[in-house]
Scaffold this motif. Structure first.
Motif, PDB file in Angstrom:
ATOM      1  N   GLY A 123       0.799  -1.213   0.000  1.00 17.62           N
ATOM      2  CA  GLY A 123       0.000   0.000   0.000  1.00 17.62           C
ATOM      3  C   GLY A 123       0.833   1.265   0.000  1.00 17.62           C
ATOM      4  N   GLY A 124       2.036   1.192  -0.512  1.00 20.39           N
ATOM      5  CA  GLY A 124       2.891   2.365  -0.590  1.00 20.39           C
ATOM      6  C   GLY A 124       4.347   1.976  -0.676  1.00 20.39           C
ATOM      7  N   CYS A 125       5.175   2.981  -0.885  1.00 19.48           N
ATOM      8  CA  CYS A 125       6.605   2.755  -1.059  1.00 19.48           C
ATOM      9  C   CYS A 125       7.355   3.048   0.242  1.00 19.48           C
ATOM     10  CB  CYS A 125       7.122   3.641  -2.190  1.00 19.48           C
ATOM     11  SG  CYS A 125       6.904   5.406  -1.875  1.00 19.48           S
ATOM     12  N   THR A 126       8.665   2.884   0.179  1.00 23.06           N
ATOM     13  CA  THR A 126       9.483   3.099   1.368  1.00 23.06           C
ATOM     14  C   THR A 126       9.360   4.525   1.882  1.00 23.06           C
ATOM     15  OG1 THR A 126      11.360   3.553  -0.081  1.00 23.06           O
ATOM     16  CG2 THR A 126      11.185   1.335   0.814  1.00 23.06           C
ATOM     17  N   SER A 127       9.378   5.498   0.983  1.00 21.61           N
ATOM     18  CA  SER A 127       9.286   6.889   1.442  1.00 21.61           C
ATOM     19  C   SER A 127       7.912   7.183   2.027  1.00 21.61           C
ATOM     20  CB  SER A 127       9.606   7.861   0.305  1.00 21.61           C
ATOM     21  OG  SER A 127       8.736   7.672  -0.786  1.00 21.61           O
ATOM     22  N   GLY A 128       6.868   6.642   1.422  1.00 27.16           N
ATOM     23  CA  GLY A 128       5.526   6.883   1.936  1.00 27.16           C
ATOM     24  C   GLY A 128       5.323   6.299   3.317  1.00 27.16           C
ATOM     25  N   HIS A 129       5.736   5.045   3.489  1.00 29.23           N
ATOM     26  CA  HIS A 129       5.560   4.411   4.798  1.00 29.23           C
ATOM     27  C   HIS A 129       6.531   4.963   5.839  1.00 29.23           C
ATOM     28  CE1 HIS A 129       2.476   1.467   4.074  1.00 29.23           C
ATOM     29  NE2 HIS A 129       3.093   1.035   2.986  1.00 29.23           N
ATOM     30  N   ALA A 130       7.808   5.095   5.463  1.00 38.19           N
ATOM     31  CA  ALA A 130       8.816   5.495   6.449  1.00 38.19           C
ATOM     32  C   ALA A 130       8.694   6.952   6.863  1.00 38.19           C
ATOM     33  CB  ALA A 130      10.220   5.224   5.902  1.00 38.19           C
ATOM     34  N   ILE A 131       8.269   7.811   5.954  1.00 37.55           N
ATOM     35  CA  ILE A 131       8.178   9.230   6.290  1.00 37.55           C
ATOM     36  C   ILE A 131       6.757   9.601   6.699  1.00 37.55           C
ATOM     37  CG2 ILE A 131       8.464  11.579   5.429  1.00 37.55           C
ATOM     38  CD1 ILE A 131      10.669  10.451   3.587  1.00 37.55           C
ATOM     39  N   SER A 132       5.822   9.352   5.821  1.00 32.00           N
ATOM     40  CA  SER A 132       4.449   9.782   6.075  1.00 32.00           C
ATOM     41  C   SER A 132       3.749   8.854   7.068  1.00 32.00           C
ATOM     42  CB  SER A 132       3.690   9.812   4.751  1.00 32.00           C
ATOM     43  OG  SER A 132       2.599  10.664   4.818  1.00 32.00           O
ATOM     44  N   GLY A 133       3.838   7.567   6.834  1.00 34.25           N
ATOM     45  CA  GLY A 133       3.133   6.613   7.687  1.00 34.25           C
ATOM     46  C   GLY A 133       3.634   6.595   9.120  1.00 34.25           C
ATOM     47  N   LEU A 134       4.962   6.585   9.292  1.00 34.28           N
ATOM     48  CA  LEU A 134       5.502   6.577  10.652  1.00 34.28           C
ATOM     49  C   LEU A 134       5.219   7.884  11.382  1.00 34.28           C
ATOM     50  CD1 LEU A 134       8.929   4.730  10.294  1.00 34.28           C
ATOM     51  CD2 LEU A 134       6.759   3.841  11.174  1.00 34.28           C
ATOM     52  N   SER A 135       5.237   9.011  10.653  1.00 30.36           N
ATOM     53  CA  SER A 135       4.943  10.279  11.320  1.00 30.36           C
ATOM     54  C   SER A 135       3.482  10.362  11.741  1.00 30.36           C
ATOM     55  CB  SER A 135       5.304  11.462  10.425  1.00 30.36           C
ATOM     56  OG  SER A 135       4.482  11.502   9.290  1.00 30.36           O
ATOM     57  N   ASN A 136       2.624   9.567  11.089  1.00 36.30           N
ATOM     58  CA  ASN A 136       1.216   9.476  11.487  1.00 36.30           C
ATOM     59  C   ASN A 136       0.988   8.364  12.515  1.00 36.30           C
ATOM     60  OD1 ASN A 136      -0.056  11.536  10.031  1.00 36.30           O
ATOM     61  ND2 ASN A 136      -0.018  10.299   8.168  1.00 36.30           N
ATOM     62  N   LEU A 137       2.064   7.733  12.949  1.00 30.50           N
ATOM     63  CA  LEU A 137       2.019   6.640  13.935  1.00 30.50           C
ATOM     64  C   LEU A 137       1.129   5.478  13.470  1.00 30.50           C
ATOM     65  CD1 LEU A 137       1.799   8.775  17.200  1.00 30.50           C
ATOM     66  CD2 LEU A 137       3.848   7.847  16.107  1.00 30.50           C
ATOM     67  N   GLN A 138       1.230   5.128  12.198  1.00 30.73           N
ATOM     68  CA  GLN A 138       0.426   4.044  11.640  1.00 30.73           C
ATOM     69  C   GLN A 138       1.157   2.712  11.811  1.00 30.73           C
ATOM     70  OE1 GLN A 138      -0.306   5.179   7.595  1.00 30.73           O
ATOM     71  NE2 GLN A 138      -1.686   6.832   8.164  1.00 30.73           N
ATOM     72  N   LEU A 139       0.511   1.777  12.469  1.00 27.05           N
ATOM     73  CA  LEU A 139       1.099   0.458  12.692  1.00 27.05           C
ATOM     74  C   LEU A 139       1.416  -0.264  11.385  1.00 27.05           C
ATOM     75  CD1 LEU A 139       2.030  -1.740  14.641  1.00 27.05           C
ATOM     76  CD2 LEU A 139      -0.335  -2.579  14.688  1.00 27.05           C
ATOM     77  N   PRO A 140       0.546  -0.231  10.361  1.00 24.03           N
ATOM     78  CA  PRO A 140       0.905  -0.898   9.098  1.00 24.03           C
ATOM     79  C   PRO A 140       2.184  -0.336   8.478  1.00 24.03           C
ATOM     80  CG  PRO A 140      -1.435  -0.417   9.127  1.00 24.03           C
ATOM     81  CD  PRO A 140      -0.842   0.261  10.319  1.00 24.03           C
ATOM     82  N   SER A 141       2.442   0.949   8.641  1.00 22.81           N
ATOM     83  CA  SER A 141       3.668   1.532   8.105  1.00 22.81           C
ATOM     84  C   SER A 141       4.882   1.045   8.878  1.00 22.81           C
ATOM     85  CB  SER A 141       3.605   3.055   8.129  1.00 22.81           C
ATOM     86  OG  SER A 141       2.684   3.512   7.170  1.00 22.81           O
ATOM     87  N   LEU A 142       4.748   0.905  10.197  1.00 27.18           N
ATOM     88  CA  LEU A 142       5.850   0.369  10.996  1.00 27.18           C
ATOM     89  C   LEU A 142       6.170  -1.058  10.551  1.00 27.18           C
ATOM     90  CD1 LEU A 142       7.869   0.570  13.321  1.00 27.18           C
ATOM     91  CD2 LEU A 142       6.034  -0.205  14.843  1.00 27.18           C
ATOM     92  N   ILE A 143       5.134  -1.857  10.357  1.00 26.68           N
ATOM     93  CA  ILE A 143       5.338  -3.240   9.897  1.00 26.68           C
ATOM     94  C   ILE A 143       5.984  -3.252   8.510  1.00 26.68           C
ATOM     95  CG2 ILE A 143       4.132  -5.358   9.218  1.00 26.68           C
ATOM     96  CD1 ILE A 143       2.066  -4.623  11.456  1.00 26.68           C
ATOM     97  N   ALA A 144       5.526  -2.369   7.618  1.00 24.29           N
ATOM     98  CA  ALA A 144       6.104  -2.297   6.273  1.00 24.29           C
ATOM     99  C   ALA A 144       7.574  -1.888   6.320  1.00 24.29           C
ATOM    100  CB  ALA A 144       5.311  -1.321   5.405  1.00 24.29           C
ATOM    101  N   VAL A 145       7.917  -0.898   7.144  1.00 26.74           N
ATOM    102  CA  VAL A 145       9.301  -0.437   7.236  1.00 26.74           C
ATOM    103  C   VAL A 145      10.192  -1.540   7.796  1.00 26.74           C
ATOM    104  CG1 VAL A 145      10.827   1.205   8.422  1.00 26.74           C
ATOM    105  CG2 VAL A 145       8.729   2.006   7.339  1.00 26.74           C
ATOM    106  N   ILE A 146       9.722  -2.264   8.783  1.00 30.16           N
ATOM    107  CA  ILE A 146      10.488  -3.400   9.303  1.00 30.16           C
ATOM    108  C   ILE A 146      10.707  -4.428   8.182  1.00 30.16           C
ATOM    109  CG2 ILE A 146      10.396  -5.369  10.884  1.00 30.16           C
ATOM    110  CD1 ILE A 146       8.956  -3.454  12.880  1.00 30.16           C
ATOM    111  N   GLY A 147       9.665  -4.668   7.391  1.00 32.21           N
ATOM    112  CA  GLY A 147       9.794  -5.582   6.256  1.00 32.21           C
ATOM    113  C   GLY A 147      10.796  -5.079   5.226  1.00 32.21           C
TER     114      GLY A 147
END
Length: 165
Positions: A123-147
């Motif tokens: 549901g997004g790329c590294t920049s989207g999840h690591a920058i936008s998703g993590l700054s929004n404290l989204q658990l799916p983005s944290l899981i994606a970044v770990i992946g």
């Protein structure tokens, strides 16, 4: 990033692929591309700015020296058959000659396919999840970044030695 959060926008480059396809008329054939792509033109401007900024830094801000990396990294590169970078990256891996080699071509084709699939699946790329998703404290983005990190470690320590040694 604060302005994007304030205006309810999310940052990421992979959404630009969908916008570009929709703008080129892919929505006539594929339902996924049927949406109001004009509402995402701000993201296309960001993409153009990033490309333009990269070109400006390459043409006008580079001092001609190779990127400074640790001696351990240089030794690891040598074990894989790469010379220390004379520019920003090893030419054997990212230069034009990589297209002529089977491992280089295989890496680009399979890597591109996996990145495209992974971006869509996550549901997004590294920049989207690591920058936008993590700054929004989204658990799916944290899981994606770990992946993403696990995938990078697997590629560096298992796939590269298989392809290039």
């Amino acid at each position: 990033m604060v302005l994007l959060l304030f205006f309810g926008k999310s940052f990421g480059f992979s959404s630009n692929f969908r916008v570009i396809c929709a703008a080129c008329g892919a929505g006539r054939q594929v339902p996924f591309f049927r949406f109001n792509w004009k509402a995402q033109t701000w993201n296309l401007l960001f993409l153009v700015g990033a490309v333009l900024g990269g070109w400006i830094s390459e043409e006008f801000l580079q001092n001609g020296e190779a990127v400074q990396i640790s001696q351990n990294t240089i030794q690891d590169l040598r074990q894989l058959g790469f010379a220390a970078p004379q520019g920003l990256q090893p030419e054997e891996l990212f230069g034009a000659e990589a297209l002529g080699s089977v491992p280089g071509l295989l890496l680009l084709l399979v890597g591109g396919l996996l990145i495209g699939f992974g971006t869509r699946y996550a549901g997004g790329c590294t920049s989207g999840h690591a920058i936008s998703g993590l700054s929004n404290l989204q658990l799916p983005s944290l899981i994606a970044v770990i992946g993403f990190f696990i995938g990078g470690l697997i590629t560096t320590h298992l796939v590269f030695p298989l392809l290039f040694s």
